[in-house]
Structure formats: structure tokens, C-alpha cells
Write an enzyme that holds these catalytic residues in place. Structure first.
Site, PDB file in Angstrom:
ATOM      1  N   ARG A   1      -8.884   1.978 -10.435  1.00 33.92           N
ATOM      2  CA  ARG A   1      -8.459   1.905  -9.028  1.00 33.92           C
ATOM      3  C   ARG A   1      -9.677   1.902  -8.102  1.00 33.92           C
ATOM      4  NH1 ARG A   1      -5.140   7.015  -8.827  1.00 33.92           N
ATOM      5  NH2 ARG A   1      -4.804   6.591  -6.624  1.00 33.92           N
TER       6      ARG A   1
ATOM      7  N   LYS B   1      -6.633   9.842   2.497  1.00 30.03           N
ATOM      8  CA  LYS B   1      -5.838   9.093   3.481  1.00 30.03           C
ATOM      9  C   LYS B   1      -4.530   9.830   3.799  1.00 30.03           C
ATOM     10  CE  LYS B   1      -5.505   5.423   0.859  1.00 30.03           C
ATOM     11  NZ  LYS B   1      -6.341   5.886  -0.278  1.00 30.03           N
TER      12      LYS B   1
ATOM     13  N   ARG C   1      -3.567  -4.048   1.887  1.00 31.27           N
ATOM     14  CA  ARG C   1      -4.422  -3.777   0.734  1.00 31.27           C
ATOM     15  C   ARG C   1      -5.220  -5.009   0.315  1.00 31.27           C
ATOM     16  NH1 ARG C   1      -3.061   1.558  -1.301  1.00 31.27           N
ATOM     17  NH2 ARG C   1      -4.072   1.830  -3.292  1.00 31.27           N
TER      18      ARG C   1
ATOM     19  N   ARG D   1       0.217  12.526 -10.991  1.00 31.66           N
ATOM     20  CA  ARG D   1       0.499  11.090 -10.894  1.00 31.66           C
ATOM     21  C   ARG D   1       0.034  10.381 -12.158  1.00 31.66           C
ATOM     22  NH1 ARG D   1      -1.276   9.139  -4.883  1.00 31.66           N
ATOM     23  NH2 ARG D   1      -2.032   7.387  -6.113  1.00 31.66           N
TER      24      ARG D   1
ATOM     25  N   ARG E   1      -5.042  17.159  -8.431  1.00 35.14           N
ATOM     26  CA  ARG E   1      -3.940  16.799  -7.521  1.00 35.14           C
ATOM     27  C   ARG E   1      -2.592  16.977  -8.215  1.00 35.14           C
ATOM     28  NH1 ARG E   1      -3.941  11.319  -4.188  1.00 35.14           N
ATOM     29  NH2 ARG E   1      -4.526  10.415  -6.187  1.00 35.14           N
TER      30      ARG E   1
HETATM   31  P1  G5P Z   1      -1.563   4.905  -3.031  1.00 33.67           P
HETATM   32  O1  G5P Z   1      -0.552   5.950  -3.219  1.00 33.67           O
HETATM   33  O2  G5P Z   1      -1.801   4.296  -1.709  1.00 33.67           O
HETATM   34  P2  G5P Z   1      -4.409   5.365  -3.246  1.00 33.67           P
HETATM   35  O3  G5P Z   1      -5.049   5.094  -4.541  1.00 33.67           O
HETATM   36  O4  G5P Z   1      -4.769   4.445  -2.154  1.00 33.67           O
HETATM   37  O5  G5P Z   1      -2.899   5.502  -3.631  1.00 33.67           O
HETATM   38  P3  G5P Z   1      -4.292   8.128  -3.042  1.00 33.67           P
HETATM   39  O6  G5P Z   1      -4.610   8.312  -4.486  1.00 33.67           O
HETATM   40  O7  G5P Z   1      -2.896   8.389  -2.580  1.00 33.67           O
HETATM   41  O8  G5P Z   1      -4.745   6.720  -2.593  1.00 33.67           O
HETATM   42  P4  G5P Z   1      -5.371   9.470  -0.741  1.00 33.67           P
HETATM   43  O9  G5P Z   1      -4.047   9.411  -0.075  1.00 33.67           O
HETATM   44  O10 G5P Z   1      -6.513   8.744  -0.102  1.00 33.67           O
HETATM   45  O11 G5P Z   1      -5.306   9.051  -2.260  1.00 33.67           O
HETATM   46  O12 G5P Z   1      -5.837  10.953  -0.915  1.00 33.67           O
HETATM   47  P5  G5P Z   1      -5.037  12.364  -0.742  1.00 33.67           P
HETATM   48  O13 G5P Z   1      -3.855  12.400  -1.634  1.00 33.67           O
HETATM   49  O14 G5P Z   1      -4.867  12.682   0.709  1.00 33.67           O
HETATM   50  O15 G5P Z   1      -6.172  13.337  -1.319  1.00 33.67           O
HETATM   51  C1  G5P Z   1      -6.481  13.311  -2.692  1.00 33.67           C
HETATM   52  C2  G5P Z   1      -6.434  14.748  -3.236  1.00 33.67           C
HETATM   53  O16 G5P Z   1      -7.544  15.458  -2.695  1.00 33.67           O
HETATM   54  C3  G5P Z   1      -5.180  15.540  -2.834  1.00 33.67           C
HETATM   55  O17 G5P Z   1      -4.799  16.394  -3.904  1.00 33.67           O
HETATM   56  C4  G5P Z   1      -5.640  16.370  -1.619  1.00 33.67           C
HETATM   57  O18 G5P Z   1      -4.893  17.589  -1.492  1.00 33.67           O
HETATM   58  C5  G5P Z   1      -7.089  16.628  -2.015  1.00 33.67           C
HETATM   59  N1  G5P Z   1      -8.034  16.820  -0.900  1.00 33.67           N
HETATM   60  C6  G5P Z   1      -8.046  16.247   0.332  1.00 33.67           C
HETATM   61  N2  G5P Z   1      -9.116  16.672   1.035  1.00 33.67           N
HETATM   62  C7  G5P Z   1      -9.795  17.528   0.234  1.00 33.67           C
HETATM   63  C8  G5P Z   1     -10.992  18.297   0.387  1.00 33.67           C
HETATM   64  O19 G5P Z   1     -11.656  18.295   1.434  1.00 33.67           O
HETATM   65  N3  G5P Z   1     -11.382  19.033  -0.692  1.00 33.67           N
HETATM   66  C9  G5P Z   1     -10.664  19.073  -1.867  1.00 33.67           C
HETATM   67  N4  G5P Z   1     -11.115  19.839  -2.865  1.00 33.67           N
HETATM   68  N5  G5P Z   1      -9.542  18.372  -2.049  1.00 33.67           N
HETATM   69  C10 G5P Z   1      -9.108  17.609  -1.017  1.00 33.67           C
HETATM   70  O20 G5P Z   1      -1.300   3.682  -4.039  1.00 33.67           O
HETATM   71  C11 G5P Z   1      -0.954   3.921  -5.369  1.00 33.67           C
HETATM   72  C12 G5P Z   1      -0.658   2.598  -6.045  1.00 33.67           C
HETATM   73  O21 G5P Z   1       0.441   1.967  -5.399  1.00 33.67           O
HETATM   74  C13 G5P Z   1       0.263   0.553  -5.365  1.00 33.67           C
HETATM   75  C14 G5P Z   1      -0.980   0.257  -6.193  1.00 33.67           C
HETATM   76  O22 G5P Z   1      -0.591   0.105  -7.530  1.00 33.67           O
HETATM   77  C15 G5P Z   1      -1.777   1.560  -5.992  1.00 33.67           C
HETATM   78  O23 G5P Z   1      -2.739   1.757  -7.028  1.00 33.67           O
HETATM   79  N6  G5P Z   1       0.091   0.132  -3.966  1.00 33.67           N
HETATM   80  C16 G5P Z   1       0.020  -1.140  -3.567  1.00 33.67           C
HETATM   81  N7  G5P Z   1       0.042  -2.315  -4.247  1.00 33.67           N
HETATM   82  C17 G5P Z   1      -0.065  -3.445  -3.514  1.00 33.67           C
HETATM   83  N8  G5P Z   1      -0.225  -3.463  -2.181  1.00 33.67           N
HETATM   84  C18 G5P Z   1      -0.239  -2.312  -1.458  1.00 33.67           C
HETATM   85  N9  G5P Z   1      -0.390  -2.345  -0.109  1.00 33.67           N
HETATM   86  C19 G5P Z   1      -0.129  -1.078  -2.156  1.00 33.67           C
HETATM   87  N10 G5P Z   1      -0.141   0.223  -1.762  1.00 33.67           N
HETATM   88  C20 G5P Z   1      -0.002   0.943  -2.878  1.00 33.67           C
HETATM   89 MG    MG Z   2      -2.126   8.843  -0.760  1.00 38.06          MG
END
Ligand code: G5P
Ligand code: MG
Length: 216
Positions: A170, A18, A92, A159, A126
């Protein structure tokens, strides 16, 4: 560039890309990336009242209480004002989705469908620069100097919630709370789903969709 204001929500499992895709959209089309997780992590680093309240929930892979998150996100949307934005990580659950729709008209809900097995491998590699929200991945997006942020040179960190047992939790929580949210937006005809194992496979389809929507 957007020719009109475009307000989108991006939904996908933890690690589905995302943040990565939102950054690409905003770089290519000029919009504001509003990431709940980044805002919460920045507050944790600064040890604000919000950060103190959110810290434990995040470390355990639980949702931070709605009242805190919704207030924070609606305030951020107000700051962004009359500009296009991508909401990453909000809403969420249904309560948050209802609070958002009472305030804002959303033009599209982008969902990323990436297999959980791919995600589990990815998040191990990551590394982030938490103050800015910049994200790296060893082998996919390497920092120029190992272990250092490209812009500030400051050290990168992993993280707390990327530990394997927290990631598993998660992912489980995602299916439980987000499937109803996607169904809720589907009823409104807003959902566009992008499926793939790699961001570079998803991105060309996303570009076609965005160009179509933005110039419609
Ligand atoms: P976050 O921060 O919103 P998540 O769990 O939804 O966390 P996250 O982990 O941030 O999502 P993402 O953004 O979907 O993941 O993914 P990203 O960071 O872009 O990509 C993941 C990794 O893969 C990166 O290292 C990237 O470089 C790599 N990558 C991308 N594409 C590729 C590819 O093609 N190949 C490879 N090899 N790698 C790739 O929420 C965190 C916490 O905050 C709270 C909750 O506690 C949650 O758990 N929270 C909330 N609580 C209540 N309500 C809400 N609305 C909340 N929002 C957050
Ligand atoms: Mg993210």
C-alpha cells in the site's frame, strides 16, 4: 464551527493519520467525515454487492476499480448535501480527481507527510471497530476495555490490509498514484502540507490553517 461551507480533501499515506485528523477536524469544526475505506469496509461486513466486489482488492492492498468507487463516493457527497465535509481516501488517482472536480468545488487539499518508518510501527498496533469506523491504537488511543469498542462493547479487529506485506504494498502504491494527484492539485494552488511524526505535533498547525481558512 464553520461560518461557511468548507469542502476539503485529505491525502496521506496509509496510516499517516487521515482518519484520526479528519475526526478531530469534524469534532472541532462541525463537518462530515467521508471516508472511502470506512464505507467500503462497512459494505464488506454487510456483504453487499459493493462489499463483495471490493473485498479482494482491499485485502491485497490494490485500488478498488474507479467506476465502483467514484459512483459510491459521489452518491455519498450528494447525501451529505449542503454541509462542510472532509473527503478521506478519495480521490485516489487522477481519474477520480477529475470526476470529483467535475462535480464539486474543493476549497483545500490537506496533505499529511509522515515518515514511512513511523507508519509501519503504528499500523501494527491499530485496532478498529469496523461497523462504525472507530479506530484505536495501543499506546496512543487505547480502548477503555482492552479489545472492546468504547461505544458498543463489541469486539475490535485488526484490518486484513494491515498485515506487514500488504502495508508495504500500500505504501508503494501510494507514492506511485498519489504524487501525481498532489501535483495536479498543487497546480490549482489548493495544497497545504503538514509534516510530523505525531498527530499531536500536526494538530496545532492544522488548527491555525483551518481557523485562517474558515474565517477568511
Ligand atoms: P483506506 O481505509 O483509505 P489508507 O491506506 O488510505 O486506507 P488508513 O490505513 O485508513 O489509510 P489513515 O486513516 O491515514 O490510515 O490513518 P489512521 O487510521 O488515522 O491512523 C493510523 C493508526 O495510527 C491508527 O491506529 C491511529 O489511532 C494511530 N495514530 C494516529 N496518530 C498517531 C500518533 O500520533 N501516534 C501513534 N502512536 N499512533 C497514532 O483504504 C483502504 C483500502 O480501500 C481501498 C483500497 O483498496 C485501499 O487500500 N480504497 C480505494 N480504492 C480505490 N479508490 C479509492 N478512492 C479508495 N479508497 C480506499
Ligand atoms: Mg483511514
Amino acid at each position: 464551527m464553520y461560518t461557511k461551507i468548507f469542502r476539503a480533501v485529505i491525502i496521506g499515506a496509509p496510516g499517516s493519520g487521515k482518519g484520526t485528523i479528519s475526526e478531530l477536524i469534524c469534532k472541532n469544526h462541525g463537518c462530515v467525515h467521508i471516508s472511502t475505506g470506512d464505507i467500503l469496509r462497512q459494505n464488506i461486513i454487510k456483504n453487499t454487492e459493493l462489499g463483495k466486489k471490493a473485498k479482494q482488492y482491499i485485502a491485497e492492498g490494490k485500488l478498488v476499480p474507479d467506476a465502483i468507487v467514484t459512483k459510491t463516493m459521489l452518491a455519498r457527497i450528494t447525501e451529505v448535501g449542503n454541509r462542510s465535509y472532509i473527503l478521506d481516501g478519495f480521490p485516489r488517482n487522477i481519474a477520480q480527481a477529475e470526476a470529483l472536480s467535475a462535480r464539486e468545488q474543493i476549497d483545500a487539499v490537506i496533505t499529511l507527510d509522515v515518515p514511512h518508518s513511523v507508519i509501519i510501527d503504528r499500523v501494527k498496533n491499530r485496532w478498529i471497530h469496523a461497523p462504525s469506523g472507530r479506530v484505536y491504537n495501543i499506546g496512543f488511543k487505547n480502548p477503555k476495555v482492552p479489545g472492546k469498542d468504547d461505544v458498543t462493547g463489541e469486539p475490535l479487529m485488526q484490518r486484513e490490509d494491515d498485515k506487514p506485506h500488504v502495508v508495504a504494498k500500500r505504501l508503494e502504491l501510494y507514492d506511485e498514484v498519489m504524487n501525481p494527484v498532489i501535483a495536479w492539485y498543487e497546480k490549482q494552488g489548493l495544497v497545504a502540507t503538514f509534516k510530523g511524526k505525531k498527530t499531536k505535533e500536526i494538530w496545532p498547525m492544522m488548527e491555525l490553517f483551518l481557523n485562517d481558512r474558515i474565517n477568511a
